[in-house]
Design an enzyme around this catalytic site. Sequence first.
Site, PDB file in Angstrom:
ATOM      1  N   CYS A  74     -11.084   3.186   0.142  1.00  0.00           N
ATOM      2  CA  CYS A  74      -9.663   3.454   0.399  1.00  0.00           C
ATOM      3  C   CYS A  74      -9.306   2.639   1.628  1.00  0.00           C
ATOM      4  O   CYS A  74     -10.025   2.690   2.633  1.00  0.00           O
ATOM      5  CB  CYS A  74      -9.436   4.946   0.668  1.00  0.00           C
ATOM      6  SG  CYS A  74      -7.813   5.335   1.379  1.00  0.00           S
ATOM      7  N   GLU A 112      -2.667   7.867   8.236  1.00  0.00           N
ATOM      8  CA  GLU A 112      -1.248   7.563   8.059  1.00  0.00           C
ATOM      9  C   GLU A 112      -0.430   8.050   9.260  1.00  0.00           C
ATOM     10  O   GLU A 112       0.589   7.470   9.604  1.00  0.00           O
ATOM     11  CB  GLU A 112      -0.749   8.214   6.758  1.00  0.00           C
ATOM     12  CG  GLU A 112       0.630   7.804   6.304  1.00  0.00           C
ATOM     13  CD  GLU A 112       0.753   6.316   5.952  1.00  0.00           C
ATOM     14  OE1 GLU A 112      -0.253   5.664   5.654  1.00  0.00           O
ATOM     15  OE2 GLU A 112       1.896   5.815   6.000  1.00  0.00           O
ATOM     16  N   ASP A 139       0.887  -1.162   0.000  1.00  0.00           N
ATOM     17  CA  ASP A 139       0.000   0.000   0.000  1.00  0.00           C
ATOM     18  C   ASP A 139       0.929   1.216   0.000  1.00  0.00           C
ATOM     19  O   ASP A 139       2.141   1.085   0.205  1.00  0.00           O
ATOM     20  CB  ASP A 139      -0.884  -0.016   1.264  1.00  0.00           C
ATOM     21  CG  ASP A 139      -1.811   1.198   1.347  1.00  0.00           C
ATOM     22  OD1 ASP A 139      -2.362   1.608   0.309  1.00  0.00           O
ATOM     23  OD2 ASP A 139      -1.972   1.752   2.452  1.00  0.00           O
ATOM     24  N   SER A 140       0.343   2.390  -0.203  1.00  0.00           N
ATOM     25  CA  SER A 140       1.135   3.609  -0.114  1.00  0.00           C
ATOM     26  C   SER A 140       1.601   3.858   1.315  1.00  0.00           C
ATOM     27  O   SER A 140       2.500   4.659   1.542  1.00  0.00           O
ATOM     28  CB  SER A 140       0.289   4.793  -0.577  1.00  0.00           C
ATOM     29  OG  SER A 140      -0.907   4.830   0.188  1.00  0.00           O
ATOM     30  N   HIS A 173      -7.147   2.893   3.878  1.00  0.00           N
ATOM     31  CA  HIS A 173      -6.930   3.661   5.108  1.00  0.00           C
ATOM     32  C   HIS A 173      -8.235   3.890   5.886  1.00  0.00           C
ATOM     33  O   HIS A 173      -8.240   3.935   7.109  1.00  0.00           O
ATOM     34  CB  HIS A 173      -6.308   5.021   4.789  1.00  0.00           C
ATOM     35  CG  HIS A 173      -4.831   4.975   4.528  1.00  0.00           C
ATOM     36  ND1 HIS A 173      -4.302   4.423   3.387  1.00  0.00           N
ATOM     37  CD2 HIS A 173      -3.783   5.422   5.259  1.00  0.00           C
ATOM     38  CE1 HIS A 173      -2.976   4.541   3.425  1.00  0.00           C
ATOM     39  NE2 HIS A 173      -2.640   5.138   4.550  1.00  0.00           N
ATOM     40  N   CYS A 197      -4.429  -1.362  -1.930  1.00  0.00           N
ATOM     41  CA  CYS A 197      -4.640   0.078  -2.032  1.00  0.00           C
ATOM     42  C   CYS A 197      -5.583   0.317  -3.212  1.00  0.00           C
ATOM     43  O   CYS A 197      -5.291  -0.122  -4.328  1.00  0.00           O
ATOM     44  CB  CYS A 197      -3.287   0.743  -2.286  1.00  0.00           C
ATOM     45  SG  CYS A 197      -3.381   2.502  -2.660  1.00  0.00           S
TER      46      CYS A 197
HETATM   47  N1  DGL Z   1      -4.643   3.403   0.902  1.00  0.00           N
HETATM   48  C1  DGL Z   1      -4.873   4.093  -0.331  1.00  0.00           C
HETATM   49  C2  DGL Z   1      -6.169   3.573  -0.990  1.00  0.00           C
HETATM   50  O1  DGL Z   1      -6.670   2.510  -0.652  1.00  0.00           O
HETATM   51  C3  DGL Z   1      -4.953   5.587  -0.305  1.00  0.00           C
HETATM   52  C4  DGL Z   1      -3.960   6.375   0.437  1.00  0.00           C
HETATM   53  C5  DGL Z   1      -3.170   7.323  -0.444  1.00  0.00           C
HETATM   54  O2  DGL Z   1      -3.713   8.357  -0.858  1.00  0.00           O
HETATM   55  O3  DGL Z   1      -2.015   7.004  -0.687  1.00  0.00           O
HETATM   56  O4  DGL Z   1      -6.696   4.208  -1.866  1.00  0.00           O
END
Ligand code: DGL
Length: 259
Positions: A176, A144, A3-4, A178, A66
């Site tokens: 998302c 985050e 993931d990011s 997150h 992600c």
């Molecule tokens: N976790 C990422 C998602 O599922 C988004 C977070 C980011 O913007 O990097 O879209």
Amino acid sequence: MFDSGVGGLAVLAGLRSMVPREDIVYYADSAFFPYGSRSVAEIRGRCEAVTRELLGLGAKLIVVACNTATSAAIAHLRESFDVPFVGMEPALKPAAEQTISGKVALLVTPQTARGEKLAALVDRYGAEVTVETLPAADLAERVERGAIDDDGTRELVRRYLEPLRTSGADVLALGCTHYAFLRSMISEEAGAGVTVIEPSEAVARQVQRVLAGARLLKSAGAGSVRYLTSGDAQAFEDVRRRLRDAGADIPETEPIGAE
Ligand code: DGL
């Protein structure tokens, strides 16, 4: 899986119980977080680089944990690499099945909101239900940092969910990874008439199915979890602890212990 940042950790615990014998490497591309405000070309570049790194570690399947990366890059990754990829997409199908009002809402990053993949998904279910997309700038950023239980985050959630008060949507899909850490808060702010759903369990099941179908499931031994990041390893460990302290289910490193 990658993931990011920490969002994909919301998928990890479920995945771990679904495939307990597998060794899982979780890669947080924290040095390039957030993907949500980057261009498609940048996201593809990072997804490619991370994939190479995971393949170098012997990965036999890659979970793109992600939504933003899935939307921008999974087709490209599938064309470029010869391993199975499992991605995330908003749970629009179950949302369309569950809605009674015929209106569903999707909470996503700004990049996912702009993406063709979401447009195609909305098109697919758009004849059955009305889909309202709610782009949420800065929300993944708060997660985050580990801020999953504070007033500032709640205020932001309230603001992004404001349209639900009048739109009549009765199902809200989290698009998302997150946001899964904010599920209870989002549920409270969305109100009792709105069901909140997210796809991490379905993704864990899909990984199990793909591995079983390709005869790649390990049949013996205890699996392990290992965390890697392109950012600061200590900061990544600190935020995992913060998320755990706030009640999130995040496996400890075990048993190989390499950070
Ligand atoms: N976790 C990422 C998602 O599922 C988004 C977070 C980011 O913007 O990097 O879209």
